[in-house]
Design a protein around this motif. Structure first.
Motif, PDB file in Angstrom:
ATOM      1  N   LYS A 111       0.880  -1.180   0.000  1.00  0.00           N
ATOM      2  CA  LYS A 111       0.000   0.000   0.000  1.00  0.00           C
ATOM      3  C   LYS A 111       0.903   1.211   0.000  1.00  0.00           C
ATOM      4  O   LYS A 111       1.689   1.415   0.929  1.00  0.00           O
ATOM      5  CB  LYS A 111      -0.920  -0.009   1.208  1.00  0.00           C
ATOM      6  CG  LYS A 111      -1.921   1.124   1.169  1.00  0.00           C
ATOM      7  CD  LYS A 111      -3.033   0.906   2.153  1.00  0.00           C
ATOM      8  CE  LYS A 111      -4.128   1.916   1.874  1.00  0.00           C
ATOM      9  NZ  LYS A 111      -5.376   1.497   2.455  1.00  0.00           N
ATOM     10  N   GLU A 116      -2.866   3.958  -2.703  1.00  0.00           N
ATOM     11  CA  GLU A 116      -3.068   2.943  -3.727  1.00  0.00           C
ATOM     12  C   GLU A 116      -2.411   1.627  -3.314  1.00  0.00           C
ATOM     13  O   GLU A 116      -1.354   1.615  -2.697  1.00  0.00           O
ATOM     14  CB  GLU A 116      -2.460   3.391  -5.059  1.00  0.00           C
ATOM     15  CG  GLU A 116      -3.109   4.623  -5.648  1.00  0.00           C
ATOM     16  CD  GLU A 116      -2.416   5.082  -6.924  1.00  0.00           C
ATOM     17  OE1 GLU A 116      -1.386   4.489  -7.320  1.00  0.00           O
ATOM     18  OE2 GLU A 116      -2.922   6.027  -7.542  1.00  0.00           O
ATOM     19  N   THR A 117      -3.047   0.522  -3.671  1.00  0.00           N
ATOM     20  CA  THR A 117      -2.474  -0.799  -3.437  1.00  0.00           C
ATOM     21  C   THR A 117      -1.956  -1.331  -4.768  1.00  0.00           C
ATOM     22  O   THR A 117      -2.686  -1.343  -5.762  1.00  0.00           O
ATOM     23  CB  THR A 117      -3.520  -1.763  -2.847  1.00  0.00           C
ATOM     24  OG1 THR A 117      -3.991  -1.210  -1.618  1.00  0.00           O
ATOM     25  CG2 THR A 117      -2.924  -3.129  -2.594  1.00  0.00           C
ATOM     26  N   TRP A 118      -0.708  -1.762  -4.762  1.00  0.00           N
ATOM     27  CA  TRP A 118      -0.052  -2.255  -5.979  1.00  0.00           C
ATOM     28  C   TRP A 118       0.499  -3.655  -5.742  1.00  0.00           C
ATOM     29  O   TRP A 118       0.924  -3.988  -4.635  1.00  0.00           O
ATOM     30  CB  TRP A 118       1.132  -1.347  -6.335  1.00  0.00           C
ATOM     31  CG  TRP A 118       0.757  -0.094  -7.047  1.00  0.00           C
ATOM     32  CD1 TRP A 118       0.025   0.947  -6.568  1.00  0.00           C
ATOM     33  CD2 TRP A 118       1.116   0.261  -8.378  1.00  0.00           C
ATOM     34  NE1 TRP A 118      -0.090   1.928  -7.510  1.00  0.00           N
ATOM     35  CE2 TRP A 118       0.583   1.533  -8.640  1.00  0.00           C
ATOM     36  CE3 TRP A 118       1.856  -0.359  -9.374  1.00  0.00           C
ATOM     37  CZ2 TRP A 118       0.746   2.186  -9.860  1.00  0.00           C
ATOM     38  CZ3 TRP A 118       2.026   0.292 -10.586  1.00  0.00           C
ATOM     39  CH2 TRP A 118       1.464   1.543 -10.821  1.00  0.00           C
TER      40      TRP A 118
END
Length: 158
Positions: A111, A116-118
């Motif tokens: 995160k 945003e979570t990638w």
């Protein structure tokens, strides 16, 4: 027969206005220098009664001088300052993140500081390190939809 040279001043004004309009659309000072050269040289020579070819020569000469002397100074002054802000994925490099689950075989999810979570993988030199949930990392590169990360420091609470 009508002598059209008596209306050259109208053509100079129309040309200057056209150059100013183009300059407003391009914003590179090129057409502004041509407009100024035409106004000073072409229209100025017309006002003092010079021949049409002298007017064109004066406009071209003054426009050229302005293009090669004043324009570079204006562009240098305009471009002085900070580099432009990074956007899109370029802005993600160097951003802090936290692992949201343990990394398995060097891949997992993080995160980012912007929320945003990638999907992520460890940078090549850190593949031997095991990350657990909550470990702090920093984004070193973006490869498609995957963030390449490097560990920062291990969190104290799991």
């Amino acid at each position: 027969m009508i002598d059209l040279t008596q209306y050259l001043w109208i053509m100079w004004l129309v040309f200057v206005i056209l150059c100013v309009i183009i300059e407003v659309l391009t914003l590179e000072f090129t057409f502004m220098m041509i407009a100024a050269g035409s106004l000073i040289g072409g229209l100025g020579a017309n006002v003092i009664g010079a021949e049409w070819w002298v007017q064109i020569l004066a406009a071209a000469t003054i426009s050229g001088l302005l293009l090669f002397t004043i324009r570079p100074l204006l562009l240098k002054t305009l471009n002085r300052g900070e580099p432009p802000a990074l956007t899109n994925v370029d802005a993600l490099v160097g951003m802090n993140a936290r692992a949201t689950a343990p990394f398995v075989a060097g891949t997992g999810f993080v995160k980012l500081a912007n929320g945003e979570t990638w999907s992520a993988r460890l940078a090549e030199q850190f593949e031997a390190i095991t990350l657990i949930e909550g470990d702090r990392v920093v984004v070193t590169r973006i490869d498609g939809a995957t963030a390449e990360v490097a560990p920062r420091e291990r969190s104290e609470t799991p």
